[in-house]
Design a protein around this motif. Sequence first.
Motif, PDB file in Angstrom:
ATOM      1  N   VAL A  51       0.850  -1.195   0.000  1.00 22.28           N
ATOM      2  CA  VAL A  51       0.000   0.000   0.000  1.00 22.28           C
ATOM      3  C   VAL A  51       0.885   1.245   0.000  1.00 22.28           C
ATOM      4  N   ASP A  52       0.637   2.144  -0.923  1.00 24.23           N
ATOM      5  CA  ASP A  52       1.351   3.418  -0.933  1.00 24.23           C
ATOM      6  C   ASP A  52       0.687   4.352   0.071  1.00 24.23           C
ATOM      7  N   PHE A  53       1.469   4.818   1.045  1.00 23.67           N
ATOM      8  CA  PHE A  53       0.955   5.674   2.111  1.00 23.67           C
ATOM      9  C   PHE A  53       1.186   7.129   1.720  1.00 23.67           C
ATOM     10  N   PRO A  54       0.112   7.900   1.403  1.00 20.85           N
ATOM     11  CA  PRO A  54       0.306   9.285   0.994  1.00 20.85           C
ATOM     12  C   PRO A  54       0.595  10.177   2.204  1.00 20.85           C
ATOM     13  N   TRP A  55       1.495  11.119   2.044  1.00 26.72           N
ATOM     14  CA  TRP A  55       1.740  12.108   3.087  1.00 26.72           C
ATOM     15  C   TRP A  55       2.298  13.381   2.470  1.00 26.72           C
ATOM     16  N   ASP A  56       1.616  14.485   2.745  1.00 25.57           N
ATOM     17  CA  ASP A  56       2.032  15.779   2.238  1.00 25.57           C
ATOM     18  C   ASP A  56       2.817  16.510   3.327  1.00 25.57           C
ATOM     19  N   ALA A  57       3.913  17.125   2.955  1.00 24.66           N
ATOM     20  CA  ALA A  57       4.771  17.802   3.931  1.00 24.66           C
ATOM     21  C   ALA A  57       4.044  18.948   4.630  1.00 24.66           C
ATOM     22  N   SER A  58       2.980  19.465   4.008  1.00 23.53           N
ATOM     23  CA  SER A  58       2.240  20.578   4.617  1.00 23.53           C
ATOM     24  C   SER A  58       1.276  20.113   5.711  1.00 23.53           C
ATOM     25  N   TRP A  59       1.028  18.803   5.748  1.00 24.47           N
ATOM     26  CA  TRP A  59       0.115  18.297   6.775  1.00 24.47           C
ATOM     27  C   TRP A  59       0.815  18.297   8.132  1.00 24.47           C
TER      28      TRP A  59
END
Length: 246
Positions: A51-59
């Motif tokens: 599973v690709d775990f999405p994460w944005d640096a702005s979060w």
Amino acid sequence: MVADLLALGRVELYTGKAGSPVYRATSSTPTYEVTPRKHVEQWGSNPFEGVDFPWDASWKEPQRQWAVVITQDGQSVECWRTEVQNGRPSCEWGAVSDTRGSSVSVKGQATGSGLSRLAGVITRADWKAGRIDHALSFGTPDNNGQYVFPAVGSDGPEQGRWREGQFIWLDRAYDIDADTSIKPYERMVAKALQEYGAFNVKNAEEFSFTSEYGSKPPGTNGDAYAPLTHIKFAKYLRVGTIAPAS
């Protein structure tokens, strides 16, 4: 059972900083490979494998113990104790669910019932729309070790009146619109309970419902806990179970 559920004298809505953090990924959100930091052997295989775990640096790194990321393809990646180091996320444990299918997690476990952490959460969009067009979820401090459909497990102790998966609703004899004591956000919750009901998904410190982290229900100042004291639970709350579709 209703008297037992209300015995503590409080019914709470977790909102504001007490709500559930929900992040929504886009096609440009970076993704990462995540391996749980703990419990892989004790609680089963790695739920994030493949599973690709999405994460944005702005979060912002969530202060709550659970966080949910909705992927672009509709998966709900649910992370216990998220940590972010050098922009890279990690989880102690978690689950993966499919928002387009069953509320039961596909892999891992994010609630004692085995249902998705996202299922039944009141979202910002719900508050903005002025109505909640789905069933809710709730927790109770008096669960036992058994469960009923749609739950697939329980984290309750052996004793207790309630089973995870049990269903509650407000009787339609309750004229919510005529109840002038009820607050705007309570009216929304009450109508959802009357039209769709709610499922017991977890152990909790009190009888409680959850909305999205940072959301502000109408008629509140955004506090972490909004009471539901004006809803006439004691008179109109009903308890039952839901049978699987044949």
